[in-house]
Design a protein around this motif. Sequence first.
Motif, PDB file in Angstrom:
ATOM      1  N   GLY A 128       0.777  -1.234   0.000  1.00  0.00           N
ATOM      2  CA  GLY A 128       0.000   0.000   0.000  1.00  0.00           C
ATOM      3  C   GLY A 128       0.804   1.278   0.000  1.00  0.00           C
ATOM      4  N   GLY A 129       2.097   1.240   0.369  1.00  0.00           N
ATOM      5  CA  GLY A 129       2.904   2.452   0.330  1.00  0.00           C
ATOM      6  C   GLY A 129       2.850   3.280   1.591  1.00  0.00           C
ATOM      7  N   LEU A 130       1.659   3.411   2.219  1.00  0.00           N
ATOM      8  CA  LEU A 130       1.540   4.148   3.477  1.00  0.00           C
ATOM      9  C   LEU A 130       1.793   3.189   4.630  1.00  0.00           C
ATOM     10  CD1 LEU A 130      -1.609   6.404   2.918  1.00  0.00           C
ATOM     11  CD2 LEU A 130       0.783   7.082   2.866  1.00  0.00           C
ATOM     12  N   GLN A 131       2.726   3.530   5.497  1.00  0.00           N
ATOM     13  CA  GLN A 131       3.074   2.669   6.616  1.00  0.00           C
ATOM     14  C   GLN A 131       3.030   3.480   7.915  1.00  0.00           C
ATOM     15  OE1 GLN A 131       4.017  -0.838   6.296  1.00  0.00           O
ATOM     16  NE2 GLN A 131       2.988  -0.375   4.371  1.00  0.00           N
ATOM     17  N   GLN A 132       2.487   2.888   8.968  1.00  0.00           N
ATOM     18  CA  GLN A 132       2.515   3.541  10.270  1.00  0.00           C
ATOM     19  C   GLN A 132       3.876   3.313  10.919  1.00  0.00           C
ATOM     20  OE1 GLN A 132      -0.954   1.905  12.268  1.00  0.00           O
ATOM     21  NE2 GLN A 132      -2.182   3.654  11.635  1.00  0.00           N
TER      22      GLN A 132
ATOM     23  N   ASP B 265      12.832   2.362   0.387  1.00  0.00           N
ATOM     24  CA  ASP B 265      13.034   3.704  -0.154  1.00  0.00           C
ATOM     25  C   ASP B 265      11.915   4.574   0.379  1.00  0.00           C
ATOM     26  OD1 ASP B 265      15.163   2.637  -1.525  1.00  0.00           O
ATOM     27  OD2 ASP B 265      14.112   2.483  -3.440  1.00  0.00           O
ATOM     28  N   THR B 266      12.264   5.646   1.097  1.00  0.00           N
ATOM     29  CA  THR B 266      11.289   6.382   1.909  1.00  0.00           C
ATOM     30  C   THR B 266      11.246   7.854   1.535  1.00  0.00           C
ATOM     31  OG1 THR B 266      11.728   4.847   3.739  1.00  0.00           O
ATOM     32  CG2 THR B 266      10.595   6.897   4.278  1.00  0.00           C
ATOM     33  N   LEU B 267      10.034   8.370   1.315  1.00  0.00           N
ATOM     34  CA  LEU B 267       9.830   9.797   1.023  1.00  0.00           C
ATOM     35  C   LEU B 267       9.789  10.599   2.324  1.00  0.00           C
ATOM     36  CD1 LEU B 267       7.082   9.539  -1.745  1.00  0.00           C
ATOM     37  CD2 LEU B 267       9.356  10.546  -2.053  1.00  0.00           C
ATOM     38  N   VAL B 268      10.503  11.723   2.339  1.00  0.00           N
ATOM     39  CA  VAL B 268      10.527  12.612   3.506  1.00  0.00           C
ATOM     40  C   VAL B 268      10.615  14.055   3.019  1.00  0.00           C
ATOM     41  CG1 VAL B 268      11.657  10.913   5.015  1.00  0.00           C
ATOM     42  CG2 VAL B 268      13.051  12.526   3.681  1.00  0.00           C
ATOM     43  N   LYS B 269      10.496  14.986   3.962  1.00  0.00           N
ATOM     44  CA  LYS B 269      10.862  16.380   3.705  1.00  0.00           C
ATOM     45  C   LYS B 269      12.218  16.594   4.370  1.00  0.00           C
ATOM     46  CE  LYS B 269       7.904  19.791   3.941  1.00  0.00           C
ATOM     47  NZ  LYS B 269       6.996  20.825   4.497  1.00  0.00           N
ATOM     48  N   ASN B 270      13.234  16.756   3.572  1.00  0.00           N
ATOM     49  CA  ASN B 270      14.601  16.927   4.054  1.00  0.00           C
ATOM     50  C   ASN B 270      14.910  18.421   4.177  1.00  0.00           C
ATOM     51  OD1 ASN B 270      17.220  16.341   4.791  1.00  0.00           O
ATOM     52  ND2 ASN B 270      17.716  15.169   2.952  1.00  0.00           N
TER      53      ASN B 270
ATOM     54  N   VAL C 215       7.859   4.360   0.053  1.00  0.00           N
ATOM     55  CA  VAL C 215       7.049   4.337   1.269  1.00  0.00           C
ATOM     56  C   VAL C 215       6.927   5.742   1.845  1.00  0.00           C
ATOM     57  CG1 VAL C 215       7.194   3.654   3.712  1.00  0.00           C
ATOM     58  CG2 VAL C 215       7.426   1.939   1.921  1.00  0.00           C
ATOM     59  N   VAL C 216       5.756   6.039   2.393  1.00  0.00           N
ATOM     60  CA  VAL C 216       5.530   7.244   3.193  1.00  0.00           C
ATOM     61  C   VAL C 216       5.154   6.783   4.597  1.00  0.00           C
ATOM     62  CG1 VAL C 216       4.105   9.303   3.528  1.00  0.00           C
ATOM     63  CG2 VAL C 216       4.780   8.620   1.221  1.00  0.00           C
ATOM     64  N   VAL C 217       5.843   7.300   5.599  1.00  0.00           N
ATOM     65  CA  VAL C 217       5.610   6.880   6.979  1.00  0.00           C
ATOM     66  C   VAL C 217       4.653   7.856   7.651  1.00  0.00           C
ATOM     67  CG1 VAL C 217       6.656   6.378   9.216  1.00  0.00           C
ATOM     68  CG2 VAL C 217       7.883   5.816   7.100  1.00  0.00           C
ATOM     69  N   ARG C 218       3.581   7.304   8.187  1.00  0.00           N
ATOM     70  CA  ARG C 218       2.622   8.078   8.978  1.00  0.00           C
ATOM     71  C   ARG C 218       2.855   7.763  10.458  1.00  0.00           C
ATOM     72  NH1 ARG C 218       2.332  11.014   5.370  1.00  0.00           N
ATOM     73  NH2 ARG C 218       0.709  11.182   3.790  1.00  0.00           N
ATOM     74  N   PRO C 219       2.552   8.710  11.349  1.00  0.00           N
ATOM     75  CA  PRO C 219       2.813   8.464  12.773  1.00  0.00           C
ATOM     76  C   PRO C 219       1.988   7.311  13.316  1.00  0.00           C
ATOM     77  CG  PRO C 219       1.479  10.451  12.473  1.00  0.00           C
ATOM     78  CD  PRO C 219       1.948  10.039  11.119  1.00  0.00           C
TER      79      PRO C 219
END
Length: 445
Positions: A37-41, A104-109, A178-182
């Motif tokens: 799914g791409g979205l991970q807690q 491979d993880t998307l972030v705001k750097n 992946v996008v990490v959600r809290p």
Amino acid sequence: MFDVKAVAAGVASRAPFLDEGSGLGRDADVRSRPAHGGLQQGGTPGLYGGTGQRAVCDVERLERYLTDPRNDRTARAWAKALDLRTDGIPEYLDRLTPVLLRHDTLVKNHDHKKGKAVPFHALLQAGIAVLVDERGRPAVKCSCGNPLRSFEGDRSRISVTFEDGNEKWKGYDRSEVVVVRPAPRKLERIALVDVEDPDRGMERPVGTAGGDDSVFDTRERRAVPSLAGTTFGEAGRRLAERGLAVAYAGEGLPPDRARVTASDPAAGVELRFGAYVTLSVAEDGGRGSAPGTKRPSPDAESSRAAEDPRSPASSPPSSTSPPASASSPPSPSSPSEPTGSERPGTGAPGETPGATPPSSGTPPDGSGPPPPGTGPGTGATPPPPRTGAGDGSPPPAATGPPAGTTASSPPAGDPVTGTAPPPATGAPASSAPAPTGPPAGTTPA
């Protein structure tokens, strides 16, 4: 499209907050793994990795640098990027946990340029060492000390640029980032997988660097717990306690209060550590279905089900979802039938509300052929015959059905749906005035 800069493992940042040669962090060679799914807690078991051979991030060195008065300007820029005060930096760092990315993880750097933190979207390669916060979100890139925030864009609309030595790495697949959600609540421990020995797992207390890890075997099978009737948030916690990961087939993630109706695999099935369990949640009205599916009915309620799942306060008391008929509003007999304001006979002058407009060969009361001389003429509905005016009919009761219907048969019309209320009995819904006495009209020949 969101412009994203690729950041490869082991490649020095062009604008670091700390000198890359200081030994602050150590990246590893890790092949990115696909995630459901791409979205991970942030609390997902196995989301991050570690190693039992050496520490991957020197948090104490980072703290000494940022609290040194000579680096006060850098510390202010660093703290501002994370919405912190400079005097809160030590306490914040004490709650962070060093890990290695397994995806491979998307972030705001943030780059450090001219004394300021300059944000940009970045894709961090698997194997990069980061510090994560108490809810499992990446917070600091270890090798350079650059602060990180969550990526808030659409992961399906990214344009990744590979430059400044960050060449496209082997195994890169944009669809698997992946996008990490809290995590729904603060974590006490983070379940990691040894990137050098996947059969070895590590439970790492939050805020520690590895010295207090407890080791476990990732090959040990663990049973899926019974989750039907729990909330989505509670189901996620129960699965995490077993070392299993939550998956959801719909877009995004449902609210924590959404009711779980089923799991795939079902309760009792044994899986390896980090395996995904797909949850189905209740639709509006308490009905359960697999996420992402659509019902054939055009009922407007179905379009809101994914966005407004039933909360625990309004869910049925049973742990399983009731049949669809238990709480479903009546639905049209055919998807092609008009509803609401599209119905014929709800506003056109001269038409009976809620009934099929009379044709040129049907009298208003539907009792037979029209009497001579009372055809549609100019298109207006001819008035019914005057009571007792030569047709032998007895006078109607004062409280009988509206004109154009019979006492024994309701008007033929569309069924009532949940999107429009039925017309009130005896009160037409159209703009035509309701008769107040015996209908005035012409006497049939």
